[in-house]
Design a protein around this motif. Structure first.
Motif, mmCIF file in Angstrom:
data_model
loop_
_atom_site.group_PDB
_atom_site.id
_atom_site.type_symbol
_atom_site.label_atom_id
_atom_site.label_comp_id
_atom_site.label_asym_id
_atom_site.label_seq_id
_atom_site.Cartn_x
_atom_site.Cartn_y
_atom_site.Cartn_z
ATOM 1 N N VAL A 132 -2.281 -7.199 -5.571
ATOM 2 C CA VAL A 132 -3.558 -6.494 -5.461
ATOM 3 C C VAL A 132 -3.771 -5.580 -6.652
ATOM 4 C CG1 VAL A 132 -4.865 -4.799 -4.123
ATOM 5 C CG2 VAL A 132 -3.641 -6.622 -2.951
ATOM 6 N N ALA A 133 -2.776 -4.777 -6.978
ATOM 7 C CA ALA A 133 -2.945 -3.769 -8.028
ATOM 8 C C ALA A 133 -2.194 -4.089 -9.308
ATOM 9 C CB ALA A 133 -2.506 -2.397 -7.514
ATOM 10 N N GLN A 134 -1.144 -4.924 -9.240
ATOM 11 C CA GLN A 134 -0.333 -5.184 -10.424
ATOM 12 C C GLN A 134 -0.690 -6.485 -11.126
ATOM 13 O OE1 GLN A 134 3.490 -4.503 -8.172
ATOM 14 N NE2 GLN A 134 4.044 -3.396 -10.025
ATOM 15 N N ALA A 135 -0.922 -7.529 -10.357
ATOM 16 C CA ALA A 135 -1.173 -8.846 -10.958
ATOM 17 C C ALA A 135 -2.554 -8.895 -11.599
ATOM 18 C CB ALA A 135 -1.050 -9.925 -9.891
ATOM 19 N N ARG A 136 -2.604 -9.370 -12.814
ATOM 20 C CA ARG A 136 -3.880 -9.607 -13.509
ATOM 21 C C ARG A 136 -4.034 -11.108 -13.711
ATOM 22 N NH1 ARG A 136 -2.979 -4.366 -15.297
ATOM 23 N NH2 ARG A 136 -4.890 -3.117 -15.305
ATOM 24 N N ARG A 137 -5.075 -11.670 -13.084
ATOM 25 C CA ARG A 137 -5.313 -13.107 -13.162
ATOM 26 C C ARG A 137 -6.773 -13.351 -13.505
ATOM 27 N NH1 ARG A 137 -0.501 -15.640 -11.042
ATOM 28 N NH2 ARG A 137 -1.556 -17.578 -11.611
ATOM 29 N N VAL A 141 -16.629 -11.960 -25.218
ATOM 30 C CA VAL A 141 -16.917 -13.277 -25.789
ATOM 31 C C VAL A 141 -17.701 -14.060 -24.735
ATOM 32 C CG1 VAL A 141 -14.900 -13.304 -27.293
ATOM 33 C CG2 VAL A 141 -14.688 -14.119 -24.946
ATOM 34 N N PRO A 142 -18.403 -15.115 -25.129
ATOM 35 C CA PRO A 142 -19.227 -15.857 -24.165
ATOM 36 C C PRO A 142 -18.471 -16.347 -22.942
ATOM 37 C CG PRO A 142 -19.830 -16.482 -26.394
ATOM 38 C CD PRO A 142 -18.624 -15.590 -26.524
ATOM 39 N N SER A 143 -17.210 -16.769 -23.118
ATOM 40 C CA SER A 143 -16.468 -17.300 -21.976
ATOM 41 C C SER A 143 -16.145 -16.233 -20.938
ATOM 42 C CB SER A 143 -15.170 -17.961 -22.455
ATOM 43 O OG SER A 143 -14.305 -16.989 -23.029
ATOM 44 N N LEU A 144 -16.356 -14.971 -21.273
ATOM 45 C CA LEU A 144 -16.171 -13.903 -20.284
ATOM 46 C C LEU A 144 -17.022 -14.175 -19.053
ATOM 47 C CD1 LEU A 144 -15.184 -11.014 -19.468
ATOM 48 C CD2 LEU A 144 -17.215 -10.133 -20.651
ATOM 49 N N ALA A 145 -18.192 -14.794 -19.256
ATOM 50 C CA ALA A 145 -19.103 -15.074 -18.144
ATOM 51 C C ALA A 145 -18.466 -15.963 -17.086
ATOM 52 C CB ALA A 145 -20.377 -15.737 -18.677
ATOM 53 N N LEU A 146 -17.495 -16.781 -17.485
ATOM 54 C CA LEU A 146 -16.852 -17.698 -16.559
ATOM 55 C C LEU A 146 -15.495 -17.188 -16.103
ATOM 56 C CD1 LEU A 146 -17.767 -21.085 -18.265
ATOM 57 C CD2 LEU A 146 -19.102 -19.687 -16.682
ATOM 58 N N GLY A 147 -15.216 -15.898 -16.368
ATOM 59 C CA GLY A 147 -14.019 -15.270 -15.820
ATOM 60 C C GLY A 147 -12.742 -15.575 -16.550
ATOM 61 N N THR A 148 -12.741 -15.488 -17.880
ATOM 62 C CA THR A 148 -11.528 -15.782 -18.642
ATOM 63 C C THR A 148 -10.659 -14.558 -18.883
ATOM 64 O OG1 THR A 148 -12.754 -15.485 -20.708
ATOM 65 C CG2 THR A 148 -12.564 -17.728 -19.836
ATOM 66 N N SER A 149 -11.195 -13.353 -18.705
ATOM 67 C CA SER A 149 -10.408 -12.137 -18.918
ATOM 68 C C SER A 149 -9.684 -11.775 -17.624
ATOM 69 C CB SER A 149 -11.311 -10.981 -19.351
ATOM 70 O OG SER A 149 -11.781 -11.168 -20.669
ATOM 71 N N PRO A 150 -8.352 -11.674 -17.655
ATOM 72 C CA PRO A 150 -7.590 -11.365 -16.430
ATOM 73 C C PRO A 150 -7.931 -9.973 -15.888
ATOM 74 C CG PRO A 150 -6.155 -12.287 -18.119
ATOM 75 C CD PRO A 150 -7.456 -11.975 -18.792
ATOM 76 N N VAL A 151 -8.049 -9.893 -14.589
ATOM 77 C CA VAL A 151 -8.368 -8.641 -13.891
ATOM 78 C C VAL A 151 -7.514 -8.569 -12.624
ATOM 79 C CG1 VAL A 151 -10.731 -8.515 -14.766
ATOM 80 C CG2 VAL A 151 -10.262 -9.743 -12.640
ATOM 81 N N THR A 152 -7.551 -7.417 -11.948
ATOM 82 C CA THR A 152 -6.832 -7.279 -10.685
ATOM 83 C C THR A 152 -7.765 -7.501 -9.508
ATOM 84 O OG1 THR A 152 -7.223 -4.901 -10.473
ATOM 85 C CG2 THR A 152 -5.284 -5.594 -11.742
ATOM 86 N N LEU A 153 -7.187 -7.855 -8.392
ATOM 87 C CA LEU A 153 -7.974 -8.027 -7.172
ATOM 88 C C LEU A 153 -8.599 -6.702 -6.745
ATOM 89 C CD1 LEU A 153 -8.909 -9.757 -4.781
ATOM 90 C CD2 LEU A 153 -6.720 -9.268 -3.671
ATOM 91 N N PHE A 156 0.840 -1.198 0.000
ATOM 92 C CA PHE A 156 0.000 0.000 0.000
ATOM 93 C C PHE A 156 0.876 1.249 0.000
ATOM 94 C CE2 PHE A 156 -2.066 3.414 2.361
ATOM 95 C CZ PHE A 156 -3.305 3.511 1.743
ATOM 96 N N ALA A 157 1.907 1.258 0.850
ATOM 97 C CA ALA A 157 2.803 2.410 0.936
ATOM 98 C C ALA A 157 3.545 2.637 -0.375
ATOM 99 C CB ALA A 157 3.793 2.216 2.084
ATOM 100 N N GLN A 158 3.922 1.549 -1.061
ATOM 101 C CA GLN A 158 4.610 1.685 -2.340
ATOM 102 C C GLN A 158 3.695 2.277 -3.400
ATOM 103 O OE1 GLN A 158 7.875 1.652 -1.562
ATOM 104 N NE2 GLN A 158 8.259 0.502 -3.417
#
Length: 802
Positions: free
Chosen positions: A433-438, A534-546, A288-290
């Motif tokens: 939290v902010a950098q990783a996209r999974r 795309v349809p698979s977006l519904a099952l969380g295939t696009s990487p996002v951050t926490l 957080f501080a970084q």
């Protein structure tokens, strides 16, 4: 030809005027000689005056006298971080051993108390030796301080201009500082290698003690390093350091700071270094501080402040109690999962069984690439590194280290209350939290159901739990599946989300449209990551951050209104004057109140009787909460996000390299990897009464301006035409909205045995599993099962590179 260029013009006009000057030069008069002699110092003095504006100003020098780094505080006033420009701990001159001061003055500047910044005799002596070919330094302690403190303004080049700037700055320092302040500043800013700045950090680094306790030998060793840190490094060059130490002791004898007899005894003693690198404490909220530092540097530059010297006090939104609870929860679960990963990836287990993958890891290392770049054959390099036990052990530990991210925020304000970017900042500074996209897996499904509810779809509407095939652009076919086979029975949308059925969600996204789902997800908070429509977006295939996902769930907890996450409340100067005030961002409607209440109520069931029942059964949390689990293909990512009226928290668990997994259909699932972190956190928060366990989500007020009139008319009508008296008075309270009965045992958390989505013998009611493209939710396929390439969706969304 112009007249000025004619030969006769020079002879007749110019030559006669130059003749007297030539005569003076050939036979100069006394007056000419004096003028010429006076011109040299006059020009020199003029050059010095010209250089003065190019040296540090008085105001800048005064700042250095009271230099103070920015302090970052939590919302409840606890220190989170201090932004120092270097790894040092400033100590007063009275807290430094007199042996250090005696050694410094005797060796570096024995007339320190007699000059005013420049030692003329030493400067002249150094000049004579330099002209004779024996170059020597003549800088005083004050000049060295000027050079060390202001390298950009003064420079490092061995030129006359640099020496003049150094001398000018030294005179200014002497005018502003006392001799004691100059010594204190010098000893606290001089570098000592290994990222140790100042005498205090040097004492800890080389002798594992404070500067107050340095004896004469230790003081002489450190002061001896000032002539050349690397050359006289006592760790790498102990013999040189020993000889230099004895020279310093000899100078102390010469200047009357050490008895000659004692010197003879001391010079024979060894160095006795107790070396340990000093690592700056990361603080309770290091990631957080970084993240905050990056923004603050820009803010300080724009507002003419220095983050490292102006003593700013930065007040944040972090709650120190919640941050401590988050740190403990991540550490506890991380250690437990690491023991499982160590067993799963032991040299004779998963590591030895995955030879092709391990070879890929080796080929990606700098050691392999550097050796190949140097001309060595790839196969030989690979075999050599694979036989290097120390190298392979370090590689295995790095690749199979379990990582986690955690974030919590107040949904009503968007203020971030806790942030843990990894299990240990000193080991892995990468922010999960902010950098990783999974890939978020099924934690993305609420956006699909929310989009459907926004169109008026009822959670009681049913779809048949049956195999689904969708024709995609390019002729490919998408066939999402679940861990358990389709039952062929009708299932409500409520149960489809509660038990995380892919077949139901896939049919729903086909009805709603992936474009509408993506649009809602962005409106609710997933605003930085690219979402493939795309349809698979519904099952969380696009990487996002926490951070995006927790922010979006905060929108649900806030009645469908998005508030951008915030980190700061205000910035003050060292006197407590407010320099900047930061208020929560304005709310933006993302989902209608009615649709949002429906979605929230369905997600309550996820915790009450679905995939998140461990929150109730294991952690005993009886508060009004709702949430969702998520797991991706091969258990590479585990997610869980929980909503409470006062706090929304989410966790991600996995490995930096998504090719590494926990290799367990049980521990790899979000309900077992990420949920325990969130459950532990809420349990601690509620017990400490930081969060009110009795708080409830606000209900949607469906009354209109004519509601009261309508109820009055209905009351009159009932009294006039009722066939029998009312069984209860008209003033009786209305029944409370439906709330699912909270399970009291694990058995009650399971769906009925006849349910088409029964979870078998899974005592904690985990997600039944999802297999689609590269995503599985809350479960894994049967051992050895794979998704045929023909069933994959295009374009494939690969996990974000870490």
């Amino acid at each position: 030809m112009p007249a000025s260029m004619r030969p006769d013009f020079y002879q007749t006009k110019i030559a006669p005027r130059l003749a007297p000057l030539r005569q003076h030069l050939r036979r100069p008069t006394r007056r000419t000689v004096l003028l010429a002699a006076a011109a040299v110092p006059a020009l020199f003095l003029l050059y010095v005056v010209v250089l003065i504006p190019f040296t540090p100003g008085i105001s800048e020098l005064r700042k250095a006298k009271s230099e103070q780094p920015a302090q970052v505080l939590s919302a409840d006033g606890k220190e989170l971080a201090v932004y120092r420009w270097a790894n040092r701990d400033w100590v007063r001159l009275s807290e430094i051993s007199p042996n250090v001061v005696d050694a410094l003055i005797a060796t570096e500047d024995h007339r320190f108390y007699d000059h005013h910044g420049l030692d003329w005799r030493r400067t002249a002596s150094a000049a004579v030796h330099t002209f004779s070919g024996d170059r020597q330094g003549g800088s005083t302690i004050t000049q060295q301080l000027a050079r060390n403190r202001y390298p950009d303004e003064i420079g490092r080049a061995p030129t006359m201009t640099r020496k003049l700037k150094e001398a000018i700055t030294a005179f200014k320092l002497e005018a502003l500082y006392s001799k004691e302040e100059i010594l204190e500043t010098y000893l606290n800013t001089v570098p000592f290698l290994y990222n140790a700045f100042g005498i205090e950090m040097a004492a800890r680094t080389y002798f594992d003690k404070s500067a107050r306790k340095l004896d004469v030998l230790e003081a002489a060793t450190l002061i001896g390093m000032l002539k050349g840190n690397s050359y006289y490094n006592p760790v790498l060059n102990p013999q040189r350091a020993l000889e230099r130490r004895n020279i310093v002791l000899g100078q102390m004898v010469k200047r009357g700071k050490l008895d000659a007899a004692r010197f003879e005894a001391l010079r024979k003693r060894p160095l006795r270094i107790d070396f340990e690198r000093q690592v700056e404490e990361p603080g309770p909220a290091a990631h957080f501080a970084q993240q905050l530092r990056k923004w603050l540097i820009s803010w300080a530059d724009s507002n003419d402040y220095n983050l490292y010297t102006d003593g700013l006090v930065v007040r944040t939104t972090i709650d120190s109690r919640l941050q401590a609870a988050a740190n403990q929860a991540v550490a506890r679960q991380g250690n437990q999962l690491q023991s499982i990963a160590n067993a799963a990836w032991a040299p004779r287990a998963g590591w030895g069984e995955s030879r092709a993958l391990v070879q890929s890891f080796v080929r990606e290392t700098p050691e392999f690439r550097n050796a190949v770049a140097a001309g060595q054959p790839e196969d030989e390099v690979l075999q050599h590194l694979m036989r290097d036990n120390a190298f392979m052990q370090a590689l295995r530990q790095t690749k199979t280290r379990v990582q986690a991210g955690f974030m919590a925020l107040d949904p009503a304000t968007g203020e971030i209350r806790a942030w843990v970017g990894s299990r240990d900042f000193s080991v892995d500074a990468f922010d999960h939290v902010a950098q990783a996209r999974r890939q978020p897996g099924s934690t993305f499904k609420p956006f699909v159901y929310g989009a459907a509810f926004a169109r008026g779809t009822s959670p009681d509407e049913t779809f048949v739990d049956q195999p689904v095939e969708m024709q995609l652009a390019g002729g490919e076919v998408w066939r999402p599946t679940d861990e358990s086979p389709a039952s062929g029975r009708a299932m409500s949308l409520r149960d489809g989300l509660v038990y995380s059925r892919n077949t139901i969600t896939a049919q729903l996204v086909q009805s709603v449209g992936p474009e509408r789902v993506a649009r809602l997800a962005r409106a609710m908070g997933v605003r930085d990551s690219k979402l493939e429509e795309v349809p698979s977006l519904a099952l969380g295939t696009s990487p996002v951050t926490l951070r995006e996902m927790v922010s979006a769930y905060g929108t649900i907890a806030n009645g469908g209104q998005y508030i951008a996450p915030s980190m700061l409340t205000r910035i003050e100067d060292r006197q407590g004057n407010v320099l900047a005030q930061f208020r929560p961002a304005s709310a933006q409607r993302a989902l209608s109140p009615t649709a949002n209440e429906t979605l929230l109520d369905v997600m309550r069931d996820v915790v009450d009787r679905g995939t998140g029942t461990a929150i109730r059964s294991r952690y005993g949390i009886r508060a009004d909460v709702a949430g969702k689990t998520g797991t991706t293909q091969d258990n590479a990512d585990g997610w869980f996000i929980l909503m409470h009226p006062q706090l929304v928290a989410g966790a991600w668990v996995g490995f930096n390299d998504s090719r590494v997994t926990l290799r367990s259909d049980y521990w790899g699932q979000g309900a077992h990897s990420a949920l325990p972190i969130v459950g532990d956190f809420y349990q601690r928060a509620i017990r400490a009464r930081v969060v009110d366990g009795r708080a409830r989500f606000a209900e949607v007020d469906r009354k209109t301006w004519y509601s009261g009139l309508t109820e009055t008319v209905r009351g009159w009508y009932g009294k006039l035409f009722a066939s029998k008296p009312a069984e209860e008075p008209a003033s009786a309270p209305r029944p409370a909205p439906r709330r699912p009965v909270l399970p009291t045992t694990e058995a009650e958390a399971l769906p009925p045995a006849s349910s088409p989505s029964a979870l078998g013998d899974n005592s904690l009611a985990l997600d039944p599993g999802e297999v689609v493209e590269a995503v599985v939710d809350d479960g894994a396929s049967a051992p050895g099962a794979e998704v045929p390439a023909s069933e994959a969706v295009a374009p494939a969304s690969a996990p974000a590179a870490l």
